[in-house]
Design a protein around this motif. Structure first.
Motif, PDB file in Angstrom:
ATOM      1  N   ILE A  29      17.921   7.927 -10.423  1.00 29.15           N
ATOM      2  CA  ILE A  29      16.462   7.940 -10.455  1.00 29.15           C
ATOM      3  C   ILE A  29      15.914   7.122 -11.612  1.00 29.15           C
ATOM      4  N   LEU A  30      16.692   6.958 -12.673  1.00 30.15           N
ATOM      5  CA  LEU A  30      16.233   6.166 -13.814  1.00 30.15           C
ATOM      6  C   LEU A  30      16.189   4.677 -13.483  1.00 30.15           C
ATOM      7  N   LEU A  31      16.978   4.269 -12.486  1.00 32.11           N
ATOM      8  CA  LEU A  31      17.080   2.851 -12.116  1.00 32.11           C
ATOM      9  C   LEU A  31      16.376   2.521 -10.806  1.00 32.11           C
ATOM     10  N   LEU A  32      16.220   3.502  -9.925  1.00 32.86           N
ATOM     11  CA  LEU A  32      15.742   3.253  -8.568  1.00 32.86           C
ATOM     12  C   LEU A  32      14.356   2.600  -8.493  1.00 32.86           C
ATOM     13  N   PRO A  33      13.350   3.043  -9.260  1.00 36.54           N
ATOM     14  CA  PRO A  33      12.025   2.396  -9.144  1.00 36.54           C
ATOM     15  C   PRO A  33      12.070   0.894  -9.381  1.00 36.54           C
ATOM     16  N   ARG A  34      12.881   0.441 -10.337  1.00 29.60           N
ATOM     17  CA  ARG A  34      13.000  -0.994 -10.595  1.00 29.60           C
ATOM     18  C   ARG A  34      13.610  -1.715  -9.412  1.00 29.60           C
ATOM     19  N   GLU A  35      14.681  -1.150  -8.843  1.00 32.87           N
ATOM     20  CA  GLU A  35      15.358  -1.791  -7.714  1.00 32.87           C
ATOM     21  C   GLU A  35      14.445  -1.873  -6.491  1.00 32.87           C
ATOM     22  N   LEU A  36      13.649  -0.830  -6.258  1.00 32.22           N
ATOM     23  CA  LEU A  36      12.720  -0.852  -5.131  1.00 32.22           C
ATOM     24  C   LEU A  36      11.623  -1.874  -5.357  1.00 32.22           C
ATOM     25  N   ALA A  37      11.135  -1.971  -6.590  1.00 31.53           N
ATOM     26  CA  ALA A  37      10.079  -2.937  -6.900  1.00 31.53           C
ATOM     27  C   ALA A  37      10.555  -4.368  -6.660  1.00 31.53           C
ATOM     28  N   ALA A 189      14.972  -2.870   4.987  1.00 28.41           N
ATOM     29  CA  ALA A 189      16.348  -2.451   5.279  1.00 28.41           C
ATOM     30  C   ALA A 189      17.222  -2.573   4.032  1.00 28.41           C
ATOM     31  N   SER A 190      17.025  -3.643   3.266  1.00 28.92           N
ATOM     32  CA  SER A 190      17.791  -3.843   2.031  1.00 28.92           C
ATOM     33  C   SER A 190      17.464  -2.769   1.009  1.00 28.92           C
ATOM     34  N   SER A 191      16.186  -2.433   0.893  1.00 28.27           N
ATOM     35  CA  SER A 191      15.787  -1.387  -0.059  1.00 28.27           C
ATOM     36  C   SER A 191      16.257  -0.008   0.404  1.00 28.27           C
ATOM     37  N   MET A 192      16.363   0.175   1.713  1.00 29.28           N
ATOM     38  CA  MET A 192      16.894   1.441   2.247  1.00 29.28           C
ATOM     39  C   MET A 192      18.330   1.654   1.799  1.00 29.28           C
ATOM     40  N   LYS A 193      19.101   0.579   1.769  1.00 27.58           N
ATOM     41  CA  LYS A 193      20.502   0.673   1.342  1.00 27.58           C
ATOM     42  C   LYS A 193      20.577   1.155  -0.104  1.00 27.58           C
ATOM     43  N   THR A 194      19.750   0.559  -0.967  1.00 28.80           N
ATOM     44  CA  THR A 194      19.725   0.957  -2.374  1.00 28.80           C
ATOM     45  C   THR A 194      19.328   2.416  -2.522  1.00 28.80           C
ATOM     46  N   THR A 195      18.313   2.815  -1.774  1.00 29.19           N
ATOM     47  CA  THR A 195      17.823   4.194  -1.843  1.00 29.19           C
ATOM     48  C   THR A 195      18.866   5.178  -1.328  1.00 29.19           C
ATOM     49  N   ALA A 196      19.503   4.827  -0.220  1.00 30.41           N
ATOM     50  CA  ALA A 196      20.511   5.716   0.363  1.00 30.41           C
ATOM     51  C   ALA A 196      21.659   5.957  -0.602  1.00 30.41           C
ATOM     52  N   PHE A 197      22.064   4.921  -1.316  1.00 32.48           N
ATOM     53  CA  PHE A 197      23.149   5.065  -2.286  1.00 32.48           C
ATOM     54  C   PHE A 197      22.760   6.026  -3.410  1.00 32.48           C
ATOM     55  N   SER A 198      21.482   6.021  -3.785  1.00 31.32           N
ATOM     56  CA  SER A 198      21.033   6.919  -4.859  1.00 31.32           C
ATOM     57  C   SER A 198      20.975   8.366  -4.406  1.00 31.32           C
ATOM     58  N   LEU A 199      21.080   8.601  -3.088  1.00 33.80           N
ATOM     59  CA  LEU A 199      21.041   9.965  -2.550  1.00 33.80           C
ATOM     60  C   LEU A 199      22.434  10.502  -2.232  1.00 33.80           C
ATOM     61  N   VAL A 226      19.154  18.224  -0.323  1.00 30.15           N
ATOM     62  CA  VAL A 226      18.892  16.778  -0.274  1.00 30.15           C
ATOM     63  C   VAL A 226      17.382  16.514  -0.266  1.00 30.15           C
ATOM     64  N   PHE A 227      16.636  17.383   0.378  1.00 28.50           N
ATOM     65  CA  PHE A 227      15.184  17.203   0.513  1.00 28.50           C
ATOM     66  C   PHE A 227      14.485  17.194  -0.847  1.00 28.50           C
ATOM     67  N   ILE A 228      14.933  18.029  -1.770  1.00 28.72           N
ATOM     68  CA  ILE A 228      14.304  18.114  -3.100  1.00 28.72           C
ATOM     69  C   ILE A 228      14.368  16.774  -3.836  1.00 28.72           C
ATOM     70  N   PRO A 229      15.546  16.122  -3.947  1.00 27.04           N
ATOM     71  CA  PRO A 229      15.581  14.804  -4.612  1.00 27.04           C
ATOM     72  C   PRO A 229      14.772  13.734  -3.888  1.00 27.04           C
ATOM     73  N   VAL A 230      14.720  13.792  -2.561  1.00 24.76           N
ATOM     74  CA  VAL A 230      13.943  12.794  -1.813  1.00 24.76           C
ATOM     75  C   VAL A 230      12.471  12.857  -2.225  1.00 24.76           C
ATOM     76  N   TYR A 254      14.698   1.003 -17.321  1.00 24.21           N
ATOM     77  CA  TYR A 254      14.684   2.439 -17.014  1.00 24.21           C
ATOM     78  C   TYR A 254      13.240   2.924 -16.908  1.00 24.21           C
ATOM     79  N   PRO A 255      12.601   2.701 -15.756  1.00 23.45           N
ATOM     80  CA  PRO A 255      11.170   3.012 -15.598  1.00 23.45           C
ATOM     81  C   PRO A 255      10.816   4.480 -15.853  1.00 23.45           C
ATOM     82  N   ALA A 256      11.665   5.405 -15.430  1.00 20.07           N
ATOM     83  CA  ALA A 256      11.338   6.823 -15.599  1.00 20.07           C
ATOM     84  C   ALA A 256      11.241   7.198 -17.076  1.00 20.07           C
ATOM     85  N   VAL A 257      12.122   6.634 -17.890  1.00 17.15           N
ATOM     86  CA  VAL A 257      12.083   6.913 -19.330  1.00 17.15           C
ATOM     87  C   VAL A 257      10.851   6.259 -19.953  1.00 17.15           C
TER      88      VAL A 257
END
Length: 369
Positions: A29-37, A189-199, A226-230, A254-257
């Motif tokens: 979660i510390l890295l995911l917002p950057r990768e999605l952006a 689809a590419s961003s879905m792959k990144t997100t899925a890996f974080s889950l 799983v629903f809570i982290p999503v 690290y956007p969350a920090v």
């Protein structure tokens, strides 16, 4: 006299739900917002979050449903009956390699982040070693004790994260969330792959199913877990976009920090809330790391029954440390993350499903009556 409820060696549905959530919520979660952006336009990352989250919920339910078939005999025994012992041995050994790599990744990640925000002059090797030793101490105890730690830590992590999100709302610029629905399907689809890996992380059900007192209800518990982290990941991403904008978010490691650094609490009661946030987040990474460590031992113990639990704990620690120190830079670290994710997808999801299909065709004895 009735025994102490939390003194037994079984876990309830709530325990499993919290365990799955704790396993998923970690460094990702510390890295995911950057990768999605980087992958989508505007705030369209929420679509990939919902899509990948729905996929993760479905796969988690299926994996938990499969796990109920070996809730007593265990994954290795079930796989041995389905695809012969040699193949089952390779499948479980591969799963142990995935979890030990997962553990090493978390150790290195927390060392990198801690050096940047807390211990600027401390070598990353020392930080990683210290964090690993804490995990060695935790995993040396009882397995059910690790589950109880999740119950203690997760509410604190969720509360502090909710505070960060709430006190950041006044900084959110609605215009930064625009434009909507402009990202092409390939980028989504590419961003879905990144997100899925974080889950990833719900695979712990393959081992912890044997500890549940009501294993038939495992699918429901895992899906909620799983629903809570999503939901949490989606909220953090949207707030980060609204505060930093998509272009700026691409440059923040690290956007969350950083979000915790930007937020302000009325009355200026806390001037450096990011230190509190990061300290609390270490608890989340700690629970993820210790469970990955424990699942590695769980898998290897099913293959090699003679070594004692603590022999595995201390024997594996040098390998984890060497593995976590292997990446020389951030690029190598990102490659390590991708390799672990792809490997985990195969050995912890595809292989168990394939083994179950073979077991169905061969009429292997199931624990489901």
């Amino acid at each position: 006299m009735k025994s102490f409820e939390y003194g037994d060696k079984e876990i309830s549905n709530l325990d499993m739900t919290i365990t799955v959530s704790s396993m998923i919520i970690g460094v990702g979660i510390l890295l995911l917002p950057r990768e999605l952006a980087k992958a989508v336009q505007g705030s369209d990352g929420w679509m990939s979050m919902i899509a990948a989250g729905s996929l993760a919920l479905g796969v988690a339910w299926l994996l938990a449903k499969i796990s109920t078939h070996f809730s007593t005999q265990g994954y290795y025994a079930y796989a041995s009956a389905a695809v012969t012992k040699p193949i089952a041995f390779i499948a479980v050994l591969s799963l142990s390699l995935y979890f030990i790599s997962f553990c090493a990744y978390e150790v290195r990640a927390i060392a990198n982040i801690a050096k940047q925000y807390l211990f600027e002059t401390t070598p990353v090797e020392i930080i990683a070693f210290s964090f690993l030793m804490i995990n060695v101490y935790a995993v040396s105890g009882s397995r059910v004790g690790l589950i109880r730690l999740n119950i203690l830590f997760l509410p604190i992590v969720l509360f502090i994260t909710a505070c960060v999100l709430f006190f950041s709302l006044d900084m959110v610029e609605i215009k930064e969330l625009k434009p909507f629905f402009t990202t092409d399907w390939k980028s989504l689809a590419s961003s879905m792959k990144t997100t899925a890996f974080s889950l990833l992380g719900f695979e712990v059900i393959l081992f912890y199913i044997t500890m549940m007192n009501r294993p038939k209800e495992a699918p429901k518990a895992v899906v909620i877990g799983v629903f809570i982290p999503v939901i949490l990941y989606t909220c953090i991403y949207m707030v980060c976009i609204g505060v930093f904008s998509q272009l700026a978010l691409q440059e923040i490691t690290y956007p969350a920090v950083e979000l915790a650094k930007e937020m302000t609490i009325p009355g200026e009661f806390f001037e450096r809330f990011e230190s509190i946030f990061f300290t609390i987040w270490i608890m989340a990474v700690f629970t993820t790391t210790m469970m990955a460590y424990d699942c590695t031992i769980y898998a290897l113990s099913s293959l090699f029954t003679k070594p004692k639990h603590r022999t595995w704990v201390f024997g594996l620690s040098p390998f984890i440390y060497l593995l976590c120190m292997y990446p020389k830079n951030l690029s190598d670290f990102d490659k390590m993350s991708s390799m672990i994710s792809y490997f985990g997808l195969v050995v912890s999801i595809f292989l168990p499903i394939l083994i179950h299909i073979v077991a169905k065709f061969r009429g292997v004895k199931s624990d489901v009556s």
